[in-house]
Motif scaffolding. Structure first.
Motif, PDB file in Angstrom:
ATOM      1  N   ARG A  28       0.842  -1.212   0.000  1.00 59.69           N
ATOM      2  CA  ARG A  28       0.000   0.000   0.000  1.00 59.69           C
ATOM      3  C   ARG A  28       0.872   1.255   0.000  1.00 59.69           C
ATOM      4  O   ARG A  28       0.570   2.236  -0.667  1.00 59.69           O
ATOM      5  N   LEU A  29       1.987   1.199   0.738  1.00 63.15           N
ATOM      6  CA  LEU A  29       2.884   2.345   0.829  1.00 63.15           C
ATOM      7  C   LEU A  29       3.560   2.646  -0.504  1.00 63.15           C
ATOM      8  O   LEU A  29       3.612   3.807  -0.933  1.00 63.15           O
ATOM      9  N   VAL A  30       4.098   1.621  -1.166  1.00 65.95           N
ATOM     10  CA  VAL A  30       4.878   1.851  -2.385  1.00 65.95           C
ATOM     11  C   VAL A  30       4.035   2.487  -3.498  1.00 65.95           C
ATOM     12  O   VAL A  30       4.456   3.490  -4.090  1.00 65.95           O
ATOM     13  N   PRO A  31       2.839   1.970  -3.830  1.00 65.58           N
ATOM     14  CA  PRO A  31       2.031   2.649  -4.853  1.00 65.58           C
ATOM     15  C   PRO A  31       1.654   4.079  -4.470  1.00 65.58           C
ATOM     16  O   PRO A  31       1.533   4.946  -5.343  1.00 65.58           O
ATOM     17  N   ALA A  32       1.465   4.326  -3.157  1.00 64.78           N
ATOM     18  CA  ALA A  32       1.162   5.688  -2.718  1.00 64.78           C
ATOM     19  C   ALA A  32       2.334   6.620  -3.022  1.00 64.78           C
ATOM     20  O   ALA A  32       2.151   7.731  -3.531  1.00 64.78           O
ATOM     21  N   ARG A 210      -4.866   0.288   7.827  1.00 65.66           N
ATOM     22  CA  ARG A 210      -3.638   0.300   7.033  1.00 65.66           C
ATOM     23  C   ARG A 210      -3.381   1.662   6.394  1.00 65.66           C
ATOM     24  O   ARG A 210      -2.231   2.107   6.312  1.00 65.66           O
ATOM     25  N   ASP A 211      -4.426   2.353   5.959  1.00 63.18           N
ATOM     26  CA  ASP A 211      -4.223   3.667   5.342  1.00 63.18           C
ATOM     27  C   ASP A 211      -3.694   4.679   6.360  1.00 63.18           C
ATOM     28  O   ASP A 211      -2.856   5.521   6.031  1.00 63.18           O
ATOM     29  N   LEU A 216       0.904   7.631   8.722  1.00 60.83           N
ATOM     30  CA  LEU A 216       1.794   7.863   9.856  1.00 60.83           C
ATOM     31  C   LEU A 216       3.253   7.644   9.453  1.00 60.83           C
ATOM     32  O   LEU A 216       4.142   8.380   9.908  1.00 60.83           O
ATOM     33  N   ILE A 217       3.513   6.660   8.614  1.00 63.26           N
ATOM     34  CA  ILE A 217       4.870   6.473   8.099  1.00 63.26           C
ATOM     35  C   ILE A 217       5.325   7.731   7.365  1.00 63.26           C
ATOM     36  O   ILE A 217       6.448   8.216   7.569  1.00 63.26           O
TER      37      ILE A 217
END
Length: 310
Positions: A28-32, A210-211, A216-217
């Motif tokens: 989820r992080l990488v595509p964002a 997860r979002d 937060l990351i």
């Protein structure tokens, strides 16, 4: 939701290295990051597993493939063997710890040899750091109780120390999303009306959408005031019984059953005691102090959104 919106807090065109980029959180992080125009390098052991990532991602199978003069603004370390996908035999316990410690130490070594250091190293950990402490409200200043989950997290966080840049260790709670993690294992039985809490359902479950975790990351990367351990959990943890009934309401299914504790303890041992029957009542004190606003602070709306999206 456009995933790029999840990392809107970041300055434009960052160079970000992500380990664990094909996992439940990383996927989820990488595509964002890519969708927002950032340049992303993903460490993966198997290039074939990265086929679902955006084509613009650079893949490496070892960190020594990254040149010392590479430009990296942030390192996000999420790699580690899942702890809930098998019995905790002695060999598997060793693999669980080694899978986290080895990659984390490799990240620290990479940061050390880069000519220009990244601004931040965000390294994963988990709320297991606190051990089993049902009932007591725990923030980042709280002490922990001995157990295997704590042993994992202590070794993981210790491996991240010494990085030559600002370091954040994210103590991540139960991550909820539509296509993996704990929820994916629970949904089939709950959809059939056969789900229920484990044991008495009095154990505390500290969760995060997860979002919100991806957001937060990004906040930890962007905010230079954030460092050290940070609890990555929603502000309102719930008991196992409350979780089961919230999931039943989201699915419009009854929650009439309960999984007895004794066979779980008999068959699964510490795995059951720590992951299914025990828990931690964790609050995100440092994130709140830093002004982070959760989009899903309450469990009910989070589950409704996930079930409808899924």
């Amino acid at each position: 939701m456009d995933p790029a919106d999840l990392v809107a807090v970041l300055p434009p065109r960052r160079n970000v290295l992500v380990t664990g980029g094909t996992g439940f959180i990383g996927s989820r992080l990488v595509p964002a990051l890519v969708g927002a125009g950032h340049r992303v390098t993903v460490l993966t052991r198997d290039r074939s597993t990265a086929s679902r990532l955006p084509g613009a991602v650079t893949l490496v199978t070892q960190l020594d493939q990254i040149a010392s003069d590479a430009a990296i603004d942030a390192v996000v370390n999420l790699a580690g063997e899942p702890i809930a996908s098998g019995l905790w035999t002695a060999a598997r316990r060793a693999r669980i710890i080694a899978s986290r410690v080895e990659v984390t130490k490799a990240c620290v070594a990479l940061i050390d040899r880069l000519h220009v250091k990244p601004a931040v190293f965000v390294s994963g950990s988990a709320i297991g750091w606190y051990g089993i402490q049902d009932g007591e409200v725990l923030d980042e200043a709280s002490a922990g109780e001995p157990c295997f989950s704590r042993q994992i997290c202590q070794a993981w966080e210790a491996a991240a120390q010494g990085a030559a840049c600002r370091t954040v260790t994210l103590r991540i709670g139960l991550v909820l999303g539509p296509d993996g993690g704990m929820l994916a294992r629970m949904l089939p039985s709950f959809r059939l009306g056969l789900g229920g809490p484990f044991g008495k359902g009095e154990n505390w479950m500290s969760w995060i959408h997860r979002d919100d975790l991806v957001r937060l990351i990004a906040q930890c990367v962007a905010d230079g005031a954030l460092s050290g351990p940070i609890n990555a959990t929603a502000p309102h943890p719930v008991t196992g019984q409350q979780f089961a009934h919230a999931l039943g309401r989201a699915l419009h299914r009854p929650v009439l059953l309960r999984v007895p504790a004794w066979p779980l303890k008999l068959v699964l041992g510490d795995f059951a005691r720590e992951l299914l029957l025990g828990g931690q009542r964790v609050v995100p004190a440092k994130a709140a102090q830093g002004g982070f606003a959760f989009r899903f602070p309450e469990l009910g709306p989070a589950l409704e959104q996930i079930v409808n999206r899924g």
